[in-house]
Design an enzyme around this catalytic site. Structure first.
Site, short mmCIF file in Angstrom:
data_model
loop_
_atom_site.label_atom_id
_atom_site.label_comp_id
_atom_site.label_asym_id
_atom_site.label_seq_id
_atom_site.Cartn_x
_atom_site.Cartn_y
_atom_site.Cartn_z
N GLU A 256 0.89 -1.17 0.00
CA GLU A 256 0.00 0.00 0.00
C GLU A 256 0.91 1.21 0.00
OE1 GLU A 256 -1.17 3.20 1.79
OE2 GLU A 256 -1.92 1.94 3.42
N CYS A 295 -2.25 8.43 3.92
CA CYS A 295 -2.17 7.80 2.61
C CYS A 295 -3.45 8.00 1.81
CB CYS A 295 -1.87 6.32 2.75
SG CYS A 295 -3.07 5.42 3.77
#
Length: 677
Positions: A256, A295
């Protein structure tokens, strides 16, 4: 000065001469040291496999789910300690809700999912049975079992608690031990969380270890039974996943990474609408929460060309009211970045964006910090850029300034907005603020392939909506392309990343033994007391009751029709029913058959059966005509403990006619008490 140890093979190991200094985000002063160049990472890997793995696999999914819940409750009791320490990372009290409370909440969700959606067993059955032969004596079933390796979790600095727990929870529930490697910059918060978890005494030995500092050659000891789950930059992810040893051994690698997430103001969300105000509020929150170090933060803001100036004006007004300062001060609305080096990186990336866009809010050389030194601490103001021509820009769509930086750009129509979204080449999340269902569907068709999550919000959903930047443990978190191509969370889907799916084939008896769930065609146990007179723990899989037949008369059908009001022509009009290709003439109601079936197998006296809690997988296979006979087979299919007083019994019910042809099949759910002690 905090000396942050690692927890390896059941022992705390202090930092050594290779330790790295860790500064406070607020003052810049060194507050901790972490790292040990001589840490026995090979021993940690072996310990996890030889001690932690067997201990976890000996438990059921429900056992591990109960432990997760107990851990979450324990952390809840002690979360103030985590709050107090986390301020040093630059996080405000509001930021703690995303990191610490969010991490604990994730554990609660996986604990609930484990109890409700997974069996009280060691093997997970994935999907339905597959009949591989003509008569059913040879069948197939996909099963999932825990990998016999280790979950190696390499986490980013921005969420030292959530980042660990959102990986740990599904790994633990799967039955796989974890080795956690937090980013060194904030590892002192992760260390405290791990210490609290270990001190609770809840975890089986070897199920959780911690590396504070570098991983050494740990990854070179992995094989196909291990999973490396990484969160961080695309550059680091590429260097790790390209290690020849990982490629040669087919080591599972979940990434990720960098993501240029976007938010789109719908064409219908004009200034003055609730949706316009909601859009501005969401963007402001994503720019300032964790000082933009998320993120999932919004990096690209897309608005209809006619509304760009209105968005800039409204967003700038909100940003101007954002108090920047010492995160321990309740008046502070945005704290510091994690370090001055990270601040320098954000400024460098902002300069690249500035080469294609005009900065319309926020001057890094002229802003106020309350209660802290602007230069010594890692502070920055929110910076908003405007790009008038996003089609000819490049940095906007490939450069992420991982801080309070975002760029607004115009779009012409839905197709243009989709094209701009997809220029990000893969994002964790995109949001669309709109009430237009057709626009929402078009966005999904056009851009879902490039996004891990699409978040739609408007006045109807805003009261309960969790926010653009909040990954929920129920939904997948990850994204294609630039975002890393991996998935995390997603409820039981997240657990499956740490399990092996295997197709098993065999007879019904073999599959029953493997899955601890009765398979049609397997051995039946008949002739004993009525199963409704037997307690939960007395019942055995395959215990079966066959009923005597019952004739279904025309009078039964008409009485049921008038009593219930269901006078559908198929039951009441012979000529119309015959014209229906599915009916030979008037037929019995399906629910009449279910009612008769219940009356045929019920045992009416008080006993262990507390309640019928539902039916599942109901199918009507063949119509029943007047004067047909039906009979019922009732079989114990599955047993699931629920509380200390009772458990759920899943019964397989099949209804056949006088020719032994199946006319209905379903699963009956009851709650049964345990045998009195």
């Amino acid at each position: 000065m905090m000396m942050i140890p690692s927890f390896a093979a059941g022992q705390w190991v202090a930092p050594d001469s290779g330790a790295r200094a860790i500064p406070s985000a607020i003052t810049g002063d060194v507050i901790a040291q972490a790292g040990n160049d001589t840490l026995d990472v090979a021993g940690m890997h072996a310990y996890a496999r030889e001690v932690g793995g067997p201990a976890l696999r000996a438990l059921t999914f429900h056992d591990r789910a109960r432990m997760l819940k107990a851990l979450a409750l324990h952390l809840t009791e002690h979360k103030q300690k985590l709050y107090d320490l986390s301020f040093e990372t630059g996080a405000t009290q509001a930021d703690h809700a995303f990191d610490i409370d969010g991490g604990i909440g994730t554990m609660f969700v996986f604990a609930s999912k484990g109890r409700r959606e997974m069996p009280d067993a060691q093997i997970y059955l994935d999907g339905e049975l597959e009949q591989l032969g003509r008569t059913g004596t040879f069948q197939g079933q996909h099963v999932c079992v825990p990998l016999q390796g280790v979950g190696i979790h390499i986490n980013a600095y921005n969420f030292p608690v959530w980042g660990m727990l959102e990986k740990f929870a599904p790994t633990f529930l799967a039955g796989v031990p974890s080795i956690v490697k937090p980013a060194t910059a904030t590892c002192y918060v992760t260390h405290l969380c791990v210490q609290l978890m270990l001190d609770s005494g809840i975890l089986p030995e070897g199920s959780l270890q911690l590396i504070s500092g570098g991983v050494g050659d740990l990854l070179l000891h992995t094989d196909a039974q291990d999973v490396i789950s990484f969160t961080g930059s695309a550059k680091t992810a590429l260097s790790l996943r390209s290690i020849p040893h990982l490629l040669a051994n087919s080591v599972r690698f979940v990434a990720e990474q960098d993501s240029l997430n976007a938010s789109v103001l719908g064409l219908d969300a004009a200034p003055g609408t609730v949706e316009f105000d909601l859009f501005v509020k969401e963007v402001h929150r994503e720019m300032t929460t964790k000082a933009g170090q998320k993120c999932t933060a919004i990096r690209r803001i897309m608005a209809p060309a006619a509304h760009v100036e209105a968005v800039i004006e409204a967003l700038s007004a909100r940003l101007a009211k954002t108090t920047i300062g010492d995160p321990r001060d309740p008046a502070t609305r945005m704290g510091a970045l994690v370090s001055t080096s990270q601040r320098a990186d954000v400024l460098e990336k902002a300069a690249l964006i500035g080469s294609e866009a005009e900065r319309v809010f926020g001057d890094p050389d002229d802003f106020t910090v309350q209660g802290a030194d602007r230069e010594k601490g890692a502070f920055l103001p929110p910076m908003l850029f405007h790009c008038a021509n996003p089609d000819n820009a490049n940095h906007l769509h490939d450069t992420e300034a991982f801080g309070p930086v975002s760029t607004i750009m115009p779009y012409r129509d839905a197709d243009h907005a989709i094209a701009l979204l997809n220029r990000g080449k893969g994002s964790l999340v995109a949001s669309v603020i709109t009430r237009d269902g057709d626009l929402a569907r078009k966005m999904v068709m056009g851009s879902a392939a490039w996004h891990g999550r699409l978040y739609f919000n408007n006045a109807d959903s805003m009261a309960e909506a969790t926010g653009h930047g909040a990954p929920m443990p129920h939904m997948v978190h990850g994204g294609p392309g630039r975002a890393g191509g991996g998935e995390e969370l997603g409820g039981v889907r997240g657990v499956m990343h740490y399990m092996q799916r295997t197709g098993v084939q065999g007879s019904p008896d073999i599959l029953t033994a493997i899955g601890e769930q009765w398979v049609p065609g397997a051995k039946e146990h008949t002739g004993g007391p009525h199963p409704f007179t037997r307690s939960f723990n007395q019942l055995q899989l395959g215990e079966t009751l066959y009923t005597a037949p019952r004739k279904v008369t025309l009078q039964d059908i008409e009485t049921f029709a008038h009593f219930t009001g269901d006078t559908f022509y198929g039951h009441m009009d012979e000529e119309a029913a015959k014209a229906n290709p599915f009916f030979p003439g008037r037929v019995a109601h399906g629910y009449l058959l279910l009612s008769f079936a219940a009356g045929m197998f019920v045992q009416p006296d008080p006993g262990p059966v507390l309640a019928n809690t539902g039916l599942a997988n109901l199918n009507f296979m063949k119509p029943v005509s007047p004067d047909d006979e039906i009979k019922v087979r009732l079989t114990v299919k599955k047993k699931t403990p629920r509380t200390e007083e009772y458990g759920q019994v899943r019964w397989h019910v099949s209804v056949t006619n006088q020719d032994d042809e199946p006319v209905a099949e379903y699963e009956l759910l009851t709650m049964n008490t345990y045998e009195p002690t």
